[in-house]
Design a protein around this motif. Structure first.
Motif, PDB file in Angstrom:
ATOM      1  N   SER A  70       0.808  -1.224   0.000  1.00 55.14           N
ATOM      2  CA  SER A  70       0.000   0.000   0.000  1.00 55.14           C
ATOM      3  C   SER A  70       0.840   1.274   0.000  1.00 55.14           C
ATOM      4  O   SER A  70       0.343   2.353  -0.344  1.00 55.14           O
ATOM      5  CB  SER A  70      -0.926   0.016   1.229  1.00 55.14           C
ATOM      6  N   GLU A  92      -0.239   5.157  -1.238  1.00 49.45           N
ATOM      7  CA  GLU A  92      -0.414   6.251  -0.289  1.00 49.45           C
ATOM      8  C   GLU A  92       0.503   7.423  -0.626  1.00 49.45           C
ATOM      9  O   GLU A  92       0.109   8.588  -0.530  1.00 49.45           O
ATOM     10  CB  GLU A  92      -0.162   5.733   1.127  1.00 49.45           C
ATOM     11  N   ILE A 139      -3.325   8.427  -2.737  1.00 49.06           N
ATOM     12  CA  ILE A 139      -4.565   7.650  -2.654  1.00 49.06           C
ATOM     13  C   ILE A 139      -4.900   7.387  -1.184  1.00 49.06           C
ATOM     14  O   ILE A 139      -4.071   6.861  -0.432  1.00 49.06           O
ATOM     15  CB  ILE A 139      -4.425   6.325  -3.428  1.00 49.06           C
ATOM     16  N   LYS A 140      -6.108   7.729  -0.782  1.00 45.09           N
ATOM     17  CA  LYS A 140      -6.506   7.614   0.622  1.00 45.09           C
ATOM     18  C   LYS A 140      -7.682   6.677   0.844  1.00 45.09           C
ATOM     19  O   LYS A 140      -7.962   6.301   1.978  1.00 45.09           O
ATOM     20  CB  LYS A 140      -6.841   9.007   1.174  1.00 45.09           C
ATOM     21  N   ASN A 141      -8.383   6.316  -0.220  1.00 44.04           N
ATOM     22  CA  ASN A 141      -9.551   5.460  -0.092  1.00 44.04           C
ATOM     23  C   ASN A 141      -9.131   4.065   0.360  1.00 44.04           C
ATOM     24  O   ASN A 141      -8.481   3.326  -0.375  1.00 44.04           O
ATOM     25  CB  ASN A 141     -10.281   5.384  -1.438  1.00 44.04           C
ATOM     26  N   LYS A 142      -9.493   3.702   1.587  1.00 48.74           N
ATOM     27  CA  LYS A 142      -9.028   2.444   2.180  1.00 48.74           C
ATOM     28  C   LYS A 142      -9.549   1.227   1.427  1.00 48.74           C
ATOM     29  O   LYS A 142      -8.834   0.239   1.261  1.00 48.74           O
ATOM     30  CB  LYS A 142      -9.449   2.385   3.652  1.00 48.74           C
ATOM     31  N   GLU A 143     -10.777   1.313   0.963  1.00 53.26           N
ATOM     32  CA  GLU A 143     -11.346   0.190   0.228  1.00 53.26           C
ATOM     33  C   GLU A 143     -10.609  -0.012  -1.095  1.00 53.26           C
ATOM     34  O   GLU A 143     -10.312  -1.145  -1.491  1.00 53.26           O
ATOM     35  CB  GLU A 143     -12.833   0.446  -0.028  1.00 53.26           C
ATOM     36  N   PHE A 144     -10.299   1.092  -1.761  1.00 49.22           N
ATOM     37  CA  PHE A 144      -9.554   1.013  -3.012  1.00 49.22           C
ATOM     38  C   PHE A 144      -8.169   0.428  -2.764  1.00 49.22           C
ATOM     39  O   PHE A 144      -7.704  -0.449  -3.515  1.00 49.22           O
ATOM     40  CB  PHE A 144      -9.432   2.401  -3.639  1.00 49.22           C
ATOM     41  N   ILE A 145      -7.494   0.908  -1.734  1.00 51.70           N
ATOM     42  CA  ILE A 145      -6.149   0.431  -1.416  1.00 51.70           C
ATOM     43  C   ILE A 145      -6.166  -1.058  -1.110  1.00 51.70           C
ATOM     44  O   ILE A 145      -5.326  -1.816  -1.609  1.00 51.70           O
ATOM     45  CB  ILE A 145      -5.559   1.226  -0.229  1.00 51.70           C
ATOM     46  N   GLU A 146      -7.136  -1.495  -0.316  1.00 52.57           N
ATOM     47  CA  GLU A 146      -7.219  -2.908   0.029  1.00 52.57           C
ATOM     48  C   GLU A 146      -7.422  -3.773  -1.220  1.00 52.57           C
ATOM     49  O   GLU A 146      -6.789  -4.815  -1.383  1.00 52.57           O
ATOM     50  CB  GLU A 146      -8.368  -3.147   1.013  1.00 52.57           C
ATOM     51  N   ARG A 156      -6.533  -3.035  -4.286  1.00 55.73           N
ATOM     52  CA  ARG A 156      -5.319  -3.024  -5.097  1.00 55.73           C
ATOM     53  C   ARG A 156      -4.239  -3.917  -4.481  1.00 55.73           C
ATOM     54  O   ARG A 156      -3.491  -4.572  -5.206  1.00 55.73           O
ATOM     55  CB  ARG A 156      -4.820  -1.587  -5.254  1.00 55.73           C
TER      56      ARG A 156
END
Length: 270
Positions: A125, A129, A133-140, A142
């Protein structure tokens, strides 16, 4: 017939088919460390969805060459580069081009696995970051996608919050690959990615490279002739900073045009 003439003939014979797309074009590359010339008049194309292997003895300029593709040479003081490098037709060496953006588009995996001293999830992640990018759902999503593409998800899905340093060497290398994939690069550079790995881990990395070329242009520097033959579509042989021969891998290994190439791949070099 000298090596430069042979290289020009190879280009005229067109080792690329009409359907092949040039992703990176290195044109008239000369590179110096201080006054010492490390690369001499290099011209080479990297194709989309193909693996290009760079082979040659130690100190011949292989790693130096591929580090020019994402402008890592600029991190080394007292160096000089002349020539042009194009990514999708854009000259990436221009002053108006952001090196950070080039390094996002052209990811690199090094000889020794270099995971961050963070947990597995944070290793993947981190690049997202840093890019805002801050959207946790998007990061997870990816992170999961990248680990799956790197063929590591099934091995680590239950320990994403464990330290990445606890992974085996082969797993760490695949983690570093996943870290590259997370920021959606277009090109992957591998600088002897299996040099420190055991045969089983090496096989997994090679299988992964063959899978990844469906989506990326790939360049691999390797001293392992068998590895180059197994995974690459095209091979360039470097010697003393010069590109001696470049062609389809099958031709390089079965019918090289230059005696120096034949001597190297058959073990008679030097």
């Amino acid at each position: 017939m000298d090596s430069k003439t042979l290289i020009m003939e190879d280009r005229q014979n067109c080792v690329c088919s009409q359907s092949d797309l040039v992703k990176i074009k290195a044109q008239d590359i000369n590179f110096f460390y201080g006054k010492q010339q490390a690369l001499k008049d290099i011209n080479l194309d990297v194709l989309s969805n193909k693996v290009t292997a760079i082979i040659g003895p130690s100190g011949c300029g292989k790693s130096t060459f591929i580090r020019l593709f994402n402008r890592m040479h600029e991190l080394v003081p007292n160096t000089t580069l002349t020539g042009r490098i194009y990514l999708d037709g854009q000259d990436i060496l221009g002053a108006c081009v952001d090196p950070a953006e080039i390094r996002r588009r052209i990811g690199m995996v090094f000889q020794k696995p270099n995971p961050f001293p963070k947990n597995i999830f944070e290793n993947i992640s981190y690049g997202l970051e840093v890019n805002g990018i801050k959207n946790k759902e998007f990061i997870e999503g990816r992170v999961i996608e990248s680990l799956k593409k790197a063929a590591l998800w099934d091995e680590v899905k239950d320990r994403l919050h464990d330290s990445a340093l606890n992974l085996s060497g082969g797993q760490q290398q695949r983690l570093c690959i996943a870290r590259c994939l997370a920021v959606k690069p277009e090109v992957l550079l591998f600088d002897e990615p299996c040099a420190s790995l055991d045969p089983i881990s090496t096989r997994k990395i090679e299988e992964l490279i063959l899978e990844l070329k469906k989506d990326y242009a790939i360049v691999i520097v390797t001293h392992n002739m068998q590895q180059a033959a197994r995974v690459s579509d095209y091979t360039g042989f470097f010697l003393l900073g010069e590109l001696i021969e470049f062609d389809k891998t099958e031709k390089i290994f079965k019918a090289p045009k230059n005696q120096k190439t034949e001597d190297y791949i058959t073990g008679r070099f030097g």
